[in-house]
Design a protein around this motif. Sequence first.
Motif, PDB file in Angstrom:
ATOM      1  N   GLY A  13     -30.989  11.038 -14.587  1.00  0.00           N
ATOM      2  CA  GLY A  13     -30.473  11.316 -15.917  1.00  0.00           C
ATOM      3  C   GLY A  13     -30.747  12.761 -16.283  1.00  0.00           C
ATOM      4  N   SER A  14     -29.932  13.331 -17.161  1.00  0.00           N
ATOM      5  CA  SER A  14     -30.185  14.713 -17.557  1.00  0.00           C
ATOM      6  C   SER A  14     -30.044  14.872 -19.064  1.00  0.00           C
ATOM      7  N   SER A  15     -30.684  15.891 -19.594  1.00  0.00           N
ATOM      8  CA  SER A  15     -30.657  16.150 -21.039  1.00  0.00           C
ATOM      9  C   SER A  15     -31.104  17.581 -21.299  1.00  0.00           C
ATOM     10  N   THR A  16     -30.527  18.202 -22.287  1.00  0.00           N
ATOM     11  CA  THR A  16     -30.992  19.546 -22.674  1.00  0.00           C
ATOM     12  C   THR A  16     -32.266  19.462 -23.498  1.00  0.00           C
ATOM     13  N   SER A  18     -35.205  16.856 -23.671  1.00  0.00           N
ATOM     14  CA  SER A  18     -36.568  16.484 -23.279  1.00  0.00           C
ATOM     15  C   SER A  18     -36.514  15.600 -22.038  1.00  0.00           C
ATOM     16  N   ILE A  19     -37.679  15.404 -21.447  1.00  0.00           N
ATOM     17  CA  ILE A  19     -37.796  14.502 -20.304  1.00  0.00           C
ATOM     18  C   ILE A  19     -37.446  13.084 -20.740  1.00  0.00           C
ATOM     19  N   GLU A  20     -37.953  12.672 -21.894  1.00  0.00           N
ATOM     20  CA  GLU A  20     -37.683  11.316 -22.372  1.00  0.00           C
ATOM     21  C   GLU A  20     -36.175  11.096 -22.586  1.00  0.00           C
ATOM     22  N   VAL A  23     -34.354  10.514 -19.364  1.00  0.00           N
ATOM     23  CA  VAL A  23     -34.568   9.145 -18.879  1.00  0.00           C
ATOM     24  C   VAL A  23     -33.708   8.170 -19.687  1.00  0.00           C
ATOM     25  N   GLN A  24     -33.677   8.352 -20.983  1.00  0.00           N
ATOM     26  CA  GLN A  24     -32.884   7.439 -21.831  1.00  0.00           C
ATOM     27  C   GLN A  24     -31.399   7.503 -21.477  1.00  0.00           C
ATOM     28  N   ASN A  25     -30.921   8.689 -21.133  1.00  0.00           N
ATOM     29  CA  ASN A  25     -29.519   8.793 -20.718  1.00  0.00           C
ATOM     30  C   ASN A  25     -29.254   8.011 -19.429  1.00  0.00           C
ATOM     31  N   HIS A  56     -31.250  22.286 -18.644  1.00  0.00           N
ATOM     32  CA  HIS A  56     -31.376  20.844 -18.868  1.00  0.00           C
ATOM     33  C   HIS A  56     -32.370  20.238 -17.889  1.00  0.00           C
ATOM     34  N   TRP A  57     -32.996  19.170 -18.331  1.00  0.00           N
ATOM     35  CA  TRP A  57     -33.936  18.408 -17.518  1.00  0.00           C
ATOM     36  C   TRP A  57     -33.159  17.433 -16.648  1.00  0.00           C
ATOM     37  N   GLN A  58     -33.661  17.180 -15.437  1.00  0.00           N
ATOM     38  CA  GLN A  58     -33.045  16.200 -14.539  1.00  0.00           C
ATOM     39  C   GLN A  58     -34.148  15.287 -14.028  1.00  0.00           C
TER      40      GLN A  58
END
Lengths: 69, 69, 69, 69, 69, 69, 69, 69, 69, 69, 69, 69
Positions: A13-16, A18-20, A23-25, A56-58
Motif C-alpha cells: 500500500g502507498s500513501s503520501t 503516513s505509514i499507517e 497500510v490502510q490503503n 510517498h510511503w510504500q
Amino acid sequence: MSNHTYKKIELVGSSTKSIEAAVQNAVAQAATTEENLRWLEVVETRAHLENGKIAHWQVTVKIGATIAS
Amino acid sequence: MSNHTYKKIELVGSSTKSIEAAVQNAVAQAATTEENLRWLEVVETRAHLENGKIAHWQVTVKIGATIAS
Amino acid sequence: MSNHTYKKIELVGSSTKSIEAAVQNAVAQAATTEENLRWLEVVETRAHLENGKIAHWQVTVKIGATIAS
Amino acid sequence: MSNHTYKKIELVGSSTKSIEAAVQNAVAQAATTEENLRWLEVVETRAHLENGKIAHWQVTVKIGATIAS
Amino acid sequence: MSNHTYKKIELVGSSTKSIEAAVQNAVAQAATTEENLRWLEVVETRAHLENGKIAHWQVTVKIGATIAS
Amino acid sequence: MSNHTYKKIELVGSSTKSIEAAVQNAVAQAATTEENLRWLEVVETRAHLENGKIAHWQVTVKIGATIAS
Amino acid sequence: MSNHTYKKIELVGSSTKSIEAAVQNAVAQAATTEENLRWLEVVETRAHLENGKIAHWQVTVKIGATIAS
Amino acid sequence: MSNHTYKKIELVGSSTKSIEAAVQNAVAQAATTEENLRWLEVVETRAHLENGKIAHWQVTVKIGATIAS
Amino acid sequence: MSNHTYKKIELVGSSTKSIEAAVQNAVAQAATTEENLRWLEVVETRAHLENGKIAHWQVTVKIGATIAS
Amino acid sequence: MSNHTYKKIELVGSSTKSIEAAVQNAVAQAATTEENLRWLEVVETRAHLENGKIAHWQVTVKIGATIAS
Amino acid sequence: MSNHTYKKIELVGSSTKSIEAAVQNAVAQAATTEENLRWLEVVETRAHLENGKIAHWQVTVKIGATIAS
Amino acid sequence: MSNHTYKKIELVGSSTKSIEAAVQNAVAQAATTEENLRWLEVVETRAHLENGKIAHWQVTVKIGATIAS
C-alpha cells in the motif's frame, strides 16, 4: 473454530501521509475482493523520494483472511 | 536509463514526534549533501526512553541515490 | 558506568490509533513495574482487522532497563 | 598485511542484459572513485518489468576496498 | 500516483539454460494472467541435478503488479 | 538533542591478536577521517587461516557517528 | 519438464491435534481449488492457548503447485 | 531429566575490557537472582565509542536456566 | 480490548515423546505462574541424542500472556 | 522412496565467466566423489575483484545427495 | 586460480579461556584431517554455565578449505 | 571435557508418518557411520505432495557429534 484455514496475501500500500495510511490503503483494497480479513503483518517499509523529500510511503503487508468453507 | 548505478547510504534519524518525522529528518540531512535521492528502506526502529516515556524515536534507514555520471 | 547490566523484556502494545501509540502503551505498562527504562527496539508490527478495517495495531517491542545494583 | 582495514560500500548496478552485467556496471562505477577494490557480495537481485518482460536487472552489492594507509 | 496498491505473487520459474532464463519464464507465465507487472525480487535460487550435472535451474521470485482501480 | 542524525559506515578491521583488537583497528582507522564516533555493531567475524592456524581475524563492524550540523 | 512454472500460495492450517494435522488441513483446503499440488514448506508454527493449554495449532505453510500450461 | 523446562532471559552485559568480560558481567548479575544457570547464547555485540576509542563493550546474551520444579 | 498489553516469555520445553509434547510441557510450566496465556510461537526445535537415538526433544517457544491491568 | 535420507554438503565454486559456471564447477567437483547428486541451493554469491574488475565469481552452494542404503 | 573449488565444514570448538581459543581449538582439530584450510566464519557463540559462571565457551565455525585437484 | 570439538553434519530425513519420524530416520542413518551423536537442530520442514495429500515429510537437520580424539 480450531479447524479454520486462512490464506495470506501480500500487498504493497502507498500513501503520501503516513505509514499507517499506506497500510490502510492496502487493507481497503483487499476488502474490495476478500471477505473475512482477520489480521496483517508489516513486512517491509520503504518510501519514494522526490526533490529531497518523502513523496510517498510504500508499505508491504501480509494480510490473513479466513477461507469460507 | 537501465544502466544507472545507485549508491545506498545508511543513516539514523531521530525525532520526539513520530517514526515518520525521524525518517524525514534523516532524509533532510541526506539532501544537504546528496542530490538525486530516490528511495529509502526502513532498517530498524528504536526509541530512547526517559522517565518511563518515549523521549525520541531513532529510525535507521538506507537511502538510495542516483550516481550522477 | 561501563559495568551496567541491562535486562530486556518483550511486550506487545496495542492501540486503535497508531503504531507509535501502541508502542507508548507498552512502555507505559512496563513503567508500572520497572524503573530505569532506557531504550526499546521494535520487533514486529501487526494489526487486527475487523469489517475490512484496522481495528487495532499490535506492536511487539523489546524494552531495555538498567538493573539497579 | 594482517592489519589492513577495508571499507564496504553498497551500490545498485543495473543492466538490460544479465545479473552479471548489472554487477559489473556497479563495479565499474565504484572503480571511478575508489582504488583497491578487493571483493563484492551480492545482497539482493531485483528486476524492473515493462510490458510483461524484464526491462533491466537491478543488483545490490557490497564492495570491499582496502583503505590506503 | 502515490495511492497505488500493488499485489505480490510468488512463482518458481525453471530453465535448462540460466538463472536469468528461469526468471524470464516465470515472468512470461505471470504475464498471461496479470497485467501491469512492475518489478520482481529474486527470493531463492536452486537447481535440479541429474547425472552429476545441472539439469535445470529453479528460481523463486516475487512479482509486483499494480492493482487496476 | 533528539534531532541528531547519525551516519553508519561499514568497515572490516583485522588483527593477528584477537577479535577485540581487529575491531579496535577498524575504529582507529575510522577516527582518522570521522569525528564524533558514537557506537559500533559487530556484523560478522571471520578469520584468515594459514598453515592450519589463524593468521588474522577479520571483523566487520558498522560504526555510527553523529553528523555535525 | 524443465520449463515448468510453479506458483506458491501461503496458507495457515489449524488443528486441535498436532502440527502435522494442521498442515494436512491446509493442504486439504488448497486441494479444493488447486490441482497439481507438489510440495510445501513450513514457514511458522504457532498455537492458540486457552485455560493454560494448547487449544489448537496454527501452522503457516507455503504450498507449491504446477501451473497448468 | 527429559522433562525439564528451561526459561531464557535476555541481558546486556558491559565491560571496558573484552567481549568475554562483558558476557561474564551479565552472567554474574543473573546469578544474583537465578539459580541453575545452564547455558548462554550471544545475540549481539556492540560497543560504545568515546574520543575515537572503544569505551566499553555491550554484549546481549540469552541465558537459559532450569526451572526448579 | 484494543489497549491490552501482552508480555512474551521464552521457555524451552522437553519431552521424550514428540515435539507437541515438549511444547505442552513448556505451556504447563508457564501456567503454574502466569494466568491468561494467549498464544505461543515455536522458535527453535532441537533434540538431545543418546546411543544413536533421540533421547528427548527440546523446543523453544515464546508464550504471550495478557497483562492483568 | 519416502524413506530416503539425503546429505547436504557445502561447496564454493568459482569461475571467471559467470555465476552459473561457478556453480557448475562446484557440482562437477562434487560429482568426482559423490554419486546421486539431486539438487542444490545457492547460499551466497561473491566475487573477487582485481584492477577494478571482476576477476572471478565465487558462489557458495549446498548440494543434496541421496545416501545409498 | 579462479577455478578453485572449496568445501566448507562446520565445527564447534570449545575452551575454558576465550572465544578466540575455542575457535583455535576447532581449527586445530580440522587441521588434523584437512590440508589447505583457508578461512573461517563464526556462526554462533554459546557458553556452558556451571555454578553461576562460564564453564567453557562453545563457538560454531564454518571452515573453508581448498579441494586439492 | 571443555576442550571437546564437535562436527555438525546436515541431513534430510523423510517419512510418510510424521515430522518426528523423518528426523529419526535421519538420525538412524547418521548412526550407521558416526559414533557419539550428541544433539540435533531442525533447520527446515518440507513435505512432498501427491494427489492433494502429504506423501512424505522431508525434514532437514543439523546433527552434532563429538570428534573422537
